[in-house]
Write a protein that holds these residues in place. Sequence first.
Motif, PDB file in Angstrom:
ATOM      1  N   SER A  21      -4.829  -0.657   8.609  1.00 20.67           N
ATOM      2  CA  SER A  21      -5.001   0.762   8.953  1.00 20.67           C
ATOM      3  C   SER A  21      -4.240   1.113  10.226  1.00 20.67           C
ATOM      4  O   SER A  21      -3.575   2.145  10.299  1.00 20.67           O
ATOM      5  N   ALA A  69      -3.280   4.963   9.813  1.00 23.61           N
ATOM      6  CA  ALA A  69      -4.227   5.654   8.925  1.00 23.61           C
ATOM      7  C   ALA A  69      -5.616   5.599   9.537  1.00 23.61           C
ATOM      8  O   ALA A  69      -6.429   4.773   9.173  1.00 23.61           O
ATOM      9  N   LEU A  85       0.823  -1.214   0.000  1.00 23.36           N
ATOM     10  CA  LEU A  85       0.000   0.000   0.000  1.00 23.36           C
ATOM     11  C   LEU A  85       0.857   1.263   0.000  1.00 23.36           C
ATOM     12  O   LEU A  85       0.531   2.233  -0.682  1.00 23.36           O
ATOM     13  N   LEU A 107      -0.555   1.246   9.533  1.00 15.94           N
ATOM     14  CA  LEU A 107      -0.207   2.451   8.775  1.00 15.94           C
ATOM     15  C   LEU A 107      -0.418   3.725   9.592  1.00 15.94           C
ATOM     16  O   LEU A 107       0.034   4.798   9.193  1.00 15.94           O
ATOM     17  N   TYR A 129      -5.204   2.848  -0.538  1.00 11.93           N
ATOM     18  CA  TYR A 129      -4.627   3.715   0.491  1.00 11.93           C
ATOM     19  C   TYR A 129      -4.555   5.113  -0.095  1.00 11.93           C
ATOM     20  O   TYR A 129      -3.755   5.381  -0.994  1.00 11.93           O
ATOM     21  N   TYR A 151      -5.769  10.581   5.868  1.00  9.32           N
ATOM     22  CA  TYR A 151      -5.578   9.420   5.013  1.00  9.32           C
ATOM     23  C   TYR A 151      -6.254   8.199   5.616  1.00  9.32           C
ATOM     24  O   TYR A 151      -6.423   8.105   6.823  1.00  9.32           O
ATOM     25  N   VAL A 172      -7.559   3.747   4.650  1.00 12.19           N
ATOM     26  CA  VAL A 172      -7.562   2.567   3.796  1.00 12.19           C
ATOM     27  C   VAL A 172      -9.011   2.224   3.499  1.00 12.19           C
ATOM     28  O   VAL A 172      -9.810   2.037   4.405  1.00 12.19           O
TER      29      VAL A 172
END
Length: 112
Positions: free
Chosen positions: A43, A48, A20, A46, A77, A54, A56
Amino acid sequence: MTSVTFLDGEEDIPEIVHALKSCGVVVIGCMRTRAPELRALVSKALGADKKDGYGVLNLLLPLTHEGDIWDTTVFFYDAKHSYRPSTSIALVNRALNAWIAEGQKDYYLYSE
Protein backbone atom coordinates in the motif's frame (compact mmCIF):
# COMPACT_ATOMS: atom_id res chain seq x y z
CA MET A 1 -10.23 -8.84 -19.81
CA THR A 2 -10.03 -9.91 -16.18
CA SER A 3 -6.88 -11.48 -14.78
CA VAL A 4 -5.31 -12.82 -11.60
CA THR A 5 -1.57 -13.06 -10.94
CA PHE A 6 -0.11 -15.85 -8.80
CA LEU A 7 3.16 -15.15 -7.00
CA ASP A 8 3.86 -18.33 -5.09
CA GLY A 9 6.33 -17.73 -2.30
CA GLU A 10 6.98 -14.28 -3.72
CA GLU A 11 7.48 -11.44 -1.28
CA ASP A 12 9.17 -9.00 -3.64
CA ILE A 13 7.30 -5.73 -3.10
CA PRO A 14 8.02 -4.26 -6.57
CA GLU A 15 6.77 -7.50 -8.20
CA ILE A 16 3.57 -7.44 -6.14
CA VAL A 17 3.03 -3.74 -6.93
CA HIS A 18 3.55 -4.38 -10.66
CA ALA A 19 1.06 -7.26 -10.60
CA LEU A 20 -1.54 -5.20 -8.74
CA LYS A 21 -1.15 -2.30 -11.17
CA SER A 22 -1.49 -4.73 -14.09
CA CYS A 23 -4.51 -6.76 -13.07
CA GLY A 24 -5.61 -5.72 -9.59
CA VAL A 25 -5.81 -9.24 -8.13
CA VAL A 26 -2.77 -11.08 -6.76
CA VAL A 27 -2.65 -14.45 -5.03
CA ILE A 28 0.43 -14.57 -2.83
CA GLY A 29 1.98 -17.74 -1.46
CA CYS A 30 2.94 -16.41 1.96
CA MET A 31 2.21 -17.18 5.59
CA ARG A 32 -1.07 -15.57 6.61
CA THR A 33 0.69 -13.87 9.53
CA ARG A 34 2.99 -12.10 7.03
CA ALA A 35 0.15 -10.89 4.79
CA PRO A 36 -0.83 -7.77 6.81
CA GLU A 37 2.77 -6.54 6.81
CA LEU A 38 3.07 -7.18 3.06
CA ARG A 39 -0.21 -5.34 2.48
CA ALA A 40 1.09 -2.33 4.40
CA LEU A 41 4.36 -2.30 2.42
CA VAL A 42 2.55 -2.69 -0.89
CA SER A 43 0.00 0.00 0.00
CA LYS A 44 2.81 2.39 0.87
CA ALA A 45 4.63 1.60 -2.40
CA LEU A 46 1.42 2.22 -4.35
CA GLY A 47 0.60 5.35 -2.39
CA ALA A 48 -2.77 3.71 -1.76
CA ASP A 49 -3.76 5.04 1.62
CA LYS A 50 -7.40 5.66 0.75
CA LYS A 51 -7.07 9.45 0.66
CA ASP A 52 -7.14 9.12 -3.14
CA GLY A 53 -10.06 6.71 -2.90
CA TYR A 54 -8.03 3.59 -3.67
CA GLY A 55 -6.63 0.90 -1.43
CA VAL A 56 -5.30 -2.63 -1.16
CA LEU A 57 -7.59 -5.21 0.41
CA ASN A 58 -5.97 -8.30 1.94
CA LEU A 59 -8.22 -11.35 2.33
CA LEU A 60 -7.62 -14.93 3.38
CA LEU A 61 -10.06 -16.78 1.13
CA PRO A 62 -11.14 -20.39 1.65
CA LEU A 63 -11.11 -21.54 -1.98
CA THR A 64 -11.89 -25.06 -3.16
CA HIS A 65 -10.18 -27.50 -5.48
CA GLU A 66 -11.66 -30.96 -5.94
CA GLY A 67 -13.48 -30.66 -2.61
CA ASP A 68 -10.39 -29.59 -0.65
CA ILE A 69 -10.20 -26.14 0.95
CA TRP A 70 -7.16 -23.99 0.18
CA ASP A 71 -6.73 -21.00 2.51
CA THR A 72 -5.38 -18.46 0.09
CA THR A 73 -3.94 -14.97 0.64
CA VAL A 74 -5.30 -12.58 -1.98
CA PHE A 75 -4.66 -8.87 -2.48
CA PHE A 76 -7.18 -6.75 -4.38
CA TYR A 77 -6.21 -3.26 -5.59
CA ASP A 78 -9.42 -1.35 -6.09
CA ALA A 79 -7.91 1.13 -8.55
CA LYS A 80 -7.83 -1.81 -10.98
CA HIS A 81 -10.36 -4.35 -9.64
CA SER A 82 -13.49 -3.50 -7.67
CA TYR A 83 -13.91 -6.25 -5.10
CA ARG A 84 -17.37 -7.78 -5.12
CA PRO A 85 -17.59 -10.78 -2.80
CA SER A 86 -19.40 -13.30 -4.99
CA THR A 87 -17.87 -12.46 -8.37
CA SER A 88 -14.35 -11.74 -7.09
CA ILE A 89 -14.16 -14.94 -5.04
CA ALA A 90 -15.52 -16.97 -7.96
CA LEU A 91 -12.88 -15.41 -10.25
CA VAL A 92 -10.04 -16.26 -7.87
CA ASN A 93 -11.39 -19.80 -7.41
CA ARG A 94 -11.41 -20.38 -11.19
CA ALA A 95 -7.90 -18.95 -11.36
CA LEU A 96 -6.75 -21.23 -8.52
CA ASN A 97 -8.03 -24.30 -10.33
CA ALA A 98 -6.29 -23.23 -13.55
CA TRP A 99 -3.04 -22.55 -11.65
CA ILE A 100 -3.16 -26.02 -10.09
CA ALA A 101 -3.89 -27.61 -13.49
CA GLU A 102 -0.85 -25.78 -14.92
CA GLY A 103 1.47 -27.22 -12.26
CA GLN A 104 1.40 -24.51 -9.55
CA LYS A 105 4.11 -22.36 -11.12
CA ASP A 106 5.86 -19.74 -9.00
CA TYR A 107 4.54 -17.10 -11.40
CA TYR A 108 1.27 -17.58 -13.23
CA LEU A 109 -1.10 -15.18 -14.99
CA TYR A 110 -4.72 -16.28 -15.33
CA SER A 111 -6.92 -14.37 -17.77
CA GLU A 112 -10.50 -14.65 -18.91
